[in-house]
Design a protein around this motif. Structure first.
Motif, PDB file in Angstrom:
ATOM      1  N   PHE A  16       0.841  -1.213   0.000  1.00 35.75           N
ATOM      2  CA  PHE A  16       0.000   0.000   0.000  1.00 35.75           C
ATOM      3  C   PHE A  16       0.876   1.265   0.000  1.00 35.75           C
ATOM      4  O   PHE A  16       0.591   2.238  -0.704  1.00 35.75           O
ATOM      5  N   ILE A  17       1.954   1.249   0.782  1.00 35.42           N
ATOM      6  CA  ILE A  17       2.848   2.430   0.826  1.00 35.42           C
ATOM      7  C   ILE A  17       3.492   2.652  -0.548  1.00 35.42           C
ATOM      8  O   ILE A  17       3.542   3.783  -1.041  1.00 35.42           O
ATOM      9  N   GLU A  42      13.055  -3.848   4.765  1.00 34.75           N
ATOM     10  CA  GLU A  42      13.635  -3.998   3.417  1.00 34.75           C
ATOM     11  C   GLU A  42      12.570  -3.802   2.340  1.00 34.75           C
ATOM     12  O   GLU A  42      12.873  -3.383   1.236  1.00 34.75           O
ATOM     13  N   ASN A  43      11.325  -4.120   2.675  1.00 30.60           N
ATOM     14  CA  ASN A  43      10.222  -3.982   1.704  1.00 30.60           C
ATOM     15  C   ASN A  43      10.133  -2.552   1.179  1.00 30.60           C
ATOM     16  O   ASN A  43       9.609  -2.315   0.101  1.00 30.60           O
ATOM     17  N   LEU A  44      10.604  -1.589   1.996  1.00 25.35           N
ATOM     18  CA  LEU A  44      10.399  -0.174   1.682  1.00 25.35           C
ATOM     19  C   LEU A  44      11.716   0.574   1.542  1.00 25.35           C
ATOM     20  O   LEU A  44      11.737   1.803   1.615  1.00 25.35           O
ATOM     21  N   SER A  45      12.822  -0.174   1.335  1.00 25.46           N
ATOM     22  CA  SER A  45      14.143   0.475   1.363  1.00 25.46           C
ATOM     23  C   SER A  45      14.262   1.575   0.302  1.00 25.46           C
ATOM     24  O   SER A  45      14.974   2.555   0.522  1.00 25.46           O
ATOM     25  N   TRP A  47      12.352   3.893  -0.351  1.00 29.93           N
ATOM     26  CA  TRP A  47      11.767   5.174   0.098  1.00 29.93           C
ATOM     27  C   TRP A  47      12.499   5.760   1.301  1.00 29.93           C
ATOM     28  O   TRP A  47      12.134   6.832   1.789  1.00 29.93           O
ATOM     29  N   LYS A  48      13.519   5.075   1.816  1.00 36.20           N
ATOM     30  CA  LYS A  48      14.017   5.456   3.150  1.00 36.20           C
ATOM     31  C   LYS A  48      14.569   6.884   3.217  1.00 36.20           C
ATOM     32  O   LYS A  48      14.501   7.519   4.257  1.00 36.20           O
ATOM     33  N   ASP A  49      15.074   7.413   2.081  1.00 35.43           N
ATOM     34  CA  ASP A  49      15.598   8.791   2.106  1.00 35.43           C
ATOM     35  C   ASP A  49      14.628   9.788   1.458  1.00 35.43           C
ATOM     36  O   ASP A  49      14.991  10.940   1.222  1.00 35.43           O
ATOM     37  N   ASP A  50      13.438   9.342   1.144  1.00 33.42           N
ATOM     38  CA  ASP A  50      12.470  10.235   0.493  1.00 33.42           C
ATOM     39  C   ASP A  50      11.799  11.115   1.548  1.00 33.42           C
ATOM     40  O   ASP A  50      11.294  10.598   2.553  1.00 33.42           O
ATOM     41  N   PRO A  51      11.770  12.433   1.359  1.00 32.44           N
ATOM     42  CA  PRO A  51      11.178  13.304   2.384  1.00 32.44           C
ATOM     43  C   PRO A  51       9.672  13.073   2.598  1.00 32.44           C
ATOM     44  O   PRO A  51       9.133  13.506   3.609  1.00 32.44           O
ATOM     45  N   ARG A  52       9.024  12.368   1.668  1.00 34.05           N
ATOM     46  CA  ARG A  52       7.575  12.116   1.840  1.00 34.05           C
ATOM     47  C   ARG A  52       7.291  10.888   2.705  1.00 34.05           C
ATOM     48  O   ARG A  52       6.140  10.562   2.974  1.00 34.05           O
ATOM     49  N   TYR A  53       8.361  10.175   3.106  1.00 30.93           N
ATOM     50  CA  TYR A  53       8.165   8.924   3.859  1.00 30.93           C
ATOM     51  C   TYR A  53       8.907   8.968   5.188  1.00 30.93           C
ATOM     52  O   TYR A  53      10.049   9.424   5.257  1.00 30.93           O
ATOM     53  N   ARG A  54       8.240   8.516   6.239  1.00 28.48           N
ATOM     54  CA  ARG A  54       8.911   8.448   7.547  1.00 28.48           C
ATOM     55  C   ARG A  54       8.505   7.151   8.248  1.00 28.48           C
ATOM     56  O   ARG A  54       7.320   6.796   8.242  1.00 28.48           O
ATOM     57  N   PHE A  55       9.481   6.480   8.854  1.00 31.51           N
ATOM     58  CA  PHE A  55       9.182   5.257   9.617  1.00 31.51           C
ATOM     59  C   PHE A  55       9.289   5.526  11.104  1.00 31.51           C
ATOM     60  O   PHE A  55      10.241   6.175  11.560  1.00 31.51           O
ATOM     61  N   VAL A  56       8.311   5.044  11.852  1.00 29.58           N
ATOM     62  CA  VAL A  56       8.375   5.120  13.320  1.00 29.58           C
ATOM     63  C   VAL A  56       8.189   3.709  13.858  1.00 29.58           C
ATOM     64  O   VAL A  56       7.177   3.053  13.559  1.00 29.58           O
ATOM     65  N   LYS A  57       9.170   3.246  14.635  1.00 26.39           N
ATOM     66  CA  LYS A  57       9.027   1.910  15.241  1.00 26.39           C
ATOM     67  C   LYS A  57       8.215   2.051  16.525  1.00 26.39           C
ATOM     68  O   LYS A  57       8.581   2.830  17.417  1.00 26.39           O
ATOM     69  N   GLY A  58       7.105   1.321  16.612  1.00 29.63           N
ATOM     70  CA  GLY A  58       6.309   1.399  17.832  1.00 29.63           C
ATOM     71  C   GLY A  58       5.079   0.515  17.767  1.00 29.63           C
ATOM     72  O   GLY A  58       4.672   0.044  16.703  1.00 29.63           O
ATOM     73  N   ASP A  59       4.519   0.325  18.946  1.00 32.09           N
ATOM     74  CA  ASP A  59       3.367  -0.563  19.119  1.00 32.09           C
ATOM     75  C   ASP A  59       2.082   0.268  19.032  1.00 32.09           C
ATOM     76  O   ASP A  59       1.963   1.296  19.711  1.00 32.09           O
TER      77      ASP A  59
END
Ligand code: NAD
Ligand code: DAU
Length: 334
Positions: A16-17, A42-45, A47-59
């Motif tokens: 979806f992302i 790895e599924n989203l590697s 996009w990792k430096d794209d300013p439109r994408y941000r990952f937050v690890k959390g429950d």
């Protein structure tokens, strides 16, 4: 639109992302994921430096993480869940924690900040069909039969309750079995493909004549995209693949695509409470939003096989570590 995607490192969430970031250059995505055994960044590697994408690890069950993220988003698309039926039979507790309490925590924050909320659910909440029954639709009564489907049904009811009670702007989608890139090889289709590649047995539960309605994951992502932009608030949409097949048909087709004979098929003990048949009538979303599946099962299986053949390191990594313990427990062997 800034979308908070929960469970975006899993199978459908990561597809979806990709779909949103590729198809909507004006959109931003925050991906909130706990990175359980099913999540893989790895599924989203790409996009990792794209300013439109941000990952937050959390429950999702941690309100202190969820609250500020929902405050800054325009909409929430909620995929995060424990998703595997066999694991729910082994150990139901975490399914209640994530699927029920986690959804509650998200709903509370969405209510506080008045945010649009789309809940991704499953056809399993409707129970099992007999061979001649009409497919499930939005009016089918709930009749969940596994700890997984009971937890998803509970979360659906909570989402609807927040709409009826607090006026939260929600939609819900209930879809059939997805397949395609990035599915964890605990699921039937990637398990078969990867087991064939590893020259392992192919475990078929019971008589193999159970029926599922297979939906290519990209078609599912397109349906959710349409619902969050054009769906009617407060409504449920059923999403299906027009592709009902028995499990043994799927196994034989994959063996054919991979050029192998049928000697690896092993009929094993059936799943407890195994639902015999699922199928979806997607007439409502077709009529209201103009969606229908576009990828045939034949084409989707070819694409899926090619993807797993081209991404051996990915699935070998998913099958390492804790997966091996799960596999040994479920199938009685490594
Ligand atoms: P998945 O198991 O591949 O991925 C689930 C993701 O959620 C993982 O990245 C995991 O790390 C994350 N997650 C789990 N617990 C979490 C928590 N407490 N907090 C934050 N993140 C957490 O699942 P999937 O197959 O992609 O399914 C996604 C959604 O779609 C689920 O809600 C599932 O019920 C629903 N669904 C799946 C299918 C299917 O065929 N796979 C069909 C219908 C509906
Ligand atoms: O219908 C939607 C649901 O589809 C989703 O809500 C779930 O998250 C998703 O996991 C999936 O559930 P199923 O139980 O239908 O999928 P699974 O891939 O586990 O199994 C598909 C069918 O194949 C089912 O009838 C059980 C059978 N099966 C599965 C496995 C893993 C086997 O015969 N052997 C196996 O080893």
């Amino acid at each position: 639109m800034k979308i908070l995607v929960t469970g975006g490192a899993g199978f459908i969430g990561s597809n979806f992302i990709h779909h949103i970031l590729e198809g909507h250059p004006e959109d931003e995505v925050i991906n909130l994921d706990a990175l359980t055994y099913a999540g893989n960044l790895e599924n989203l590697s790409i996009w990792k430096d794209d300013p439109r994408y941000r990952f937050v690890k959390g429950d999702i069950a941690d309100a202190s993480i969820v609250d500020p993220l929902i405050a800054e988003a325009d909409a929430v698309v909620h995929f995060a869940a424990e998703s595997h039926v066999d694991r729910s039979i082994m150990d139901p507790g975490i399914f209640l924690e994530t699927n029920v309490r986690g959804t509650y925590v998200l709903l509370e924050a969405a209510r506080k900040h008045g945010k649009r909320f789309h809940h991704v659910s499953t056809d399993e909440v409707f129970g099992a069909l007999k061979p001649d029954d009409a497919p499930f639709d939005e009016k089918t009564p709930y009749d969940p039969r596994s700890p997984y489907s009971a937890s998803k049904a509970s979360s659906d009811h909570l989402v609807r309750a927040y709409h009826e009670t607090y006026g939260l702007p929600i939609t819900i989608s209930n879809c059939s079995n997805n397949y395609g890139p990035y599915a964890c090889p605990e699921k039937f289709i990637p398990l078969i493909i990867t087991n064939i590649s590893e020259k392992k047995r192919i475990p078929v539960y019971g008589d193999g004549k159970q029926v599922r309605d297979w939906l290519y994951v990209e078609d599912h992502c397109r349906a959710i995209d349409m619902i969050i932009r054009k769906g009617r608030i407060g409504e449920t949409y059923c999403i299906g693949g027009d592709s009902e097949r028995t499990n043994i048909w799927i196994v034989k087709k994959l063996l054919e695509l991979l050029g192998r004979d049928e000697s690896a098929i092993e009929y094993v003990k059936d799943r407890a409470g195994h639902d015999r048949r699922y199928a979806i009538n997607y007439g409502k979303i077709e009529h209201e939003l103009g969606w229908r599946p576009t990828v045939s099962l034949e084409e989707g299986l070819r694409k899926t096989v090619s993807w797993y053949q081209a991404n051996e390191d990915w699935w070998k990594n998913m099958k390492s570590g804790a997966y091996q313990e799960y596999y040994a427990k479920q199938y009685g062997k490594k």
